[in-house]
Design a protein around this motif. Structure first.
Motif, PDB file in Angstrom:
ATOM      1  N   UNK A 177      13.622 -11.881  -8.260  1.00 20.57           N
ATOM      2  CA  UNK A 177      12.542 -11.883  -6.879  1.00 20.57           C
ATOM      3  C   UNK A 177      12.128 -10.405  -6.617  1.00 20.57           C
ATOM      4  N   UNK A 178      12.978  -9.250  -6.878  1.00 17.82           N
ATOM      5  CA  UNK A 178      12.581  -7.865  -6.715  1.00 17.82           C
ATOM      6  C   UNK A 178      11.414  -7.267  -7.414  1.00 17.82           C
ATOM      7  N   UNK A 179      11.316  -7.978  -8.817  1.00 18.08           N
ATOM      8  CA  UNK A 179      10.210  -7.268  -9.476  1.00 18.08           C
ATOM      9  C   UNK A 179       9.262  -8.476  -9.916  1.00 18.08           C
ATOM     10  N   UNK A 180       9.212  -9.765  -9.656  1.00 12.79           N
ATOM     11  CA  UNK A 180       8.293 -10.658 -10.029  1.00 12.79           C
ATOM     12  C   UNK A 180       7.088 -10.532  -9.210  1.00 12.79           C
ATOM     13  N   UNK A 181       7.022  -9.878  -7.839  1.00 12.28           N
ATOM     14  CA  UNK A 181       5.831  -9.616  -7.095  1.00 12.28           C
ATOM     15  C   UNK A 181       5.092  -8.582  -7.945  1.00 12.28           C
ATOM     16  N   UNK A 182       5.799  -7.734  -8.681  1.00 13.17           N
ATOM     17  CA  UNK A 182       4.961  -6.575  -9.283  1.00 13.17           C
ATOM     18  C   UNK A 182       4.051  -7.171 -10.530  1.00 13.17           C
ATOM     19  N   UNK A 183       4.889  -8.076 -11.309  1.00  9.41           N
ATOM     20  CA  UNK A 183       4.215  -8.633 -12.379  1.00  9.41           C
ATOM     21  C   UNK A 183       3.080  -9.734 -11.822  1.00  9.41           C
ATOM     22  N   UNK A 221       0.936  -1.164   0.275  1.00  7.75           N
ATOM     23  CA  UNK A 221      -0.071   0.046   0.099  1.00  7.75           C
ATOM     24  C   UNK A 221       0.774   1.270   0.008  1.00  7.75           C
ATOM     25  N   UNK A 222       1.977   1.128  -0.231  1.00  7.24           N
ATOM     26  CA  UNK A 222       3.095   2.570  -0.595  1.00  7.24           C
ATOM     27  C   UNK A 222       2.883   2.849  -1.718  1.00  7.24           C
ATOM     28  N   UNK A 223       3.178   4.114  -2.070  1.00  3.75           N
ATOM     29  CA  UNK A 223       3.278   4.694  -3.337  1.00  3.75           C
ATOM     30  C   UNK A 223       4.639   4.713  -3.983  1.00  3.75           C
ATOM     31  N   UNK A 224       5.230   3.428  -3.985  1.00  2.00           N
ATOM     32  CA  UNK A 224       6.578   3.571  -4.752  1.00  2.00           C
ATOM     33  C   UNK A 224       6.714   2.009  -5.390  1.00  2.00           C
ATOM     34  N   UNK A 225       7.555   2.112  -6.380  1.00  2.00           N
ATOM     35  CA  UNK A 225       7.885   1.106  -7.183  1.00  2.00           C
ATOM     36  C   UNK A 225       9.581   0.864  -7.296  1.00  2.00           C
ATOM     37  N   UNK A 226      10.144   0.099  -6.508  1.00  2.00           N
ATOM     38  CA  UNK A 226      11.331  -0.080  -6.597  1.00  2.00           C
ATOM     39  C   UNK A 226      12.085  -1.493  -6.714  1.00  2.00           C
ATOM     40  N   UNK A 249      11.981   3.572  -9.034  1.00  2.54           N
ATOM     41  CA  UNK A 249      13.546   3.660  -9.106  1.00  2.54           C
ATOM     42  C   UNK A 249      13.785   2.400  -9.583  1.00  2.54           C
ATOM     43  N   UNK A 250      14.401   2.259 -10.444  1.00  5.55           N
ATOM     44  CA  UNK A 250      15.240   1.063 -11.220  1.00  5.55           C
ATOM     45  C   UNK A 250      16.476   0.802 -11.233  1.00  5.55           C
ATOM     46  N   UNK A 251      17.012  -0.158 -10.514  1.00  5.91           N
ATOM     47  CA  UNK A 251      18.406  -0.121 -10.284  1.00  5.91           C
ATOM     48  C   UNK A 251      18.852  -1.204 -11.389  1.00  5.91           C
TER      49      UNK A 251
END
Length: 286
Positions: free
Chosen positions: A95-101, A83-88, A280-282
């Protein structure tokens, strides 16, 4: 002796065998009091029941009798983490972006074309889909227009199951909050979404692609008649794909709704009709 006298007086007050009084009253006196309160509370209960019945007759199960119409509806983005307004995330760490997909997959599953074809109506684009009642005859349940997942093209998750996250070109989905009866746009001009970086990050956001084209909420999805009246209503969505955003840095982004009859946020609520988030995309192996 005085104490014995007081004790006797208390006993006689509780029960006087000579006058047959209990707590200073005879049985007939207690009976009349209890009868009075019984009638009194039955009357109050009846009055409350009649009042509630009359009030309920004025309510509509499908539409609120009174509504504080929002002049500017709120906006929500998907996906969000906790529920935070951030995508990092880090492109190198799956594993850091799979949850977004996965979150986008879950969110968009009701928009699958096959499901929409079963439940919803093919509407005429670029005009309001009005379904008015005929006097006291309610036109319920009301139909809803199809919003097919394929409309989101590169951000639909159909051709790219990772929504661009694996290559540093992520998609976000925006929806506008539901407001019963709202007609967002006049003279055939549909509302649309625009996104931009905050002033300090204006040179970092790069190119954006909008789906549907121009980030438009088509007029055919309005007005909204409420959850009970339109049980299959599918909120229209707009997807934004970040094509070449600056990596390894925070980018603060704001998206807003634009319409010729929706005012900008007021002084009391500067965030009405807009949503802000951090992206933020690292790109590193750490």
């Amino acid at each position: 002796m005085a104490k014995d006298g007081e004790k006797g007086e208390w006993k006689e007050f509780i029960w006087n065998p000579r006058t047959r009084e209990f707590l200073g009253r005879t049985a007939s006196s207690w009976g009349l009091i209890l009868l009075f309160y019984l009638i009194f509370y039955i009357f109050l209960a009846g009055l409350f029941a009649i009042t509630m019945y009359v009030m309920l007759q004025t309510l509509d199960d499908h539409k609120p009798t009174w509504q504080d119409r929002l002049s500017t509806p709120g906006m929500v983005i998907k996906p969000t983490a906790d529920e935070t307004f951030e995508i990092v995330y880090n492109v190198k760490h799956t594993e850091s972006w799979d949850s977004y997909a996965q979150a986008l997959d879950k969110f968009l599953s009701p928009y699958n074309d096959s499901i929409q074809a079963q439940k919803n109506h093919e509407c005429t684009p670029d005009q309001y889909f009005r379904q008015e009642d005929s006097g006291d005859v309610k036109n319920n349940p009301k139909r809803s227009c199809q919003f097919n997942r394929t409309i989101l093209e590169d951000c639909s998750g159909i051709h790219d199951r990772y929504y661009g996250y694996q290559e540093g070109k992520p998609c976000i989905i925006i929806k506008m909050n539901r407001v019963i009866g709202m007609l967002p746009g006049k003279d055939g001009q549909a509302p649309y979404v625009t996104c931009g970086a905050k002033r300090e990050d204006s040179d970092k956001i790069g190119q954006l692609a909008y789906f549907p084209p121009n980030g438009t909420f088509n007029l055919m999805y309005y007005p909204y008649y409420g959850k009970k009246a339109q049980v299959n209503y599918s909120q229209p969505l707009v997807a934004i794909k970040f094509l070449n955003i600056t990596t390894n840095e925070d980018v603060n982004i704001e998206c807003k709704i634009n319409a010729n009859n929706i005012p900008d946020g007021s002084e009391r609520d500067k965030f009405a009709g807009r949503v802000s988030f951090r992206l933020r995309i690292n790109f590193n192996n750490n």
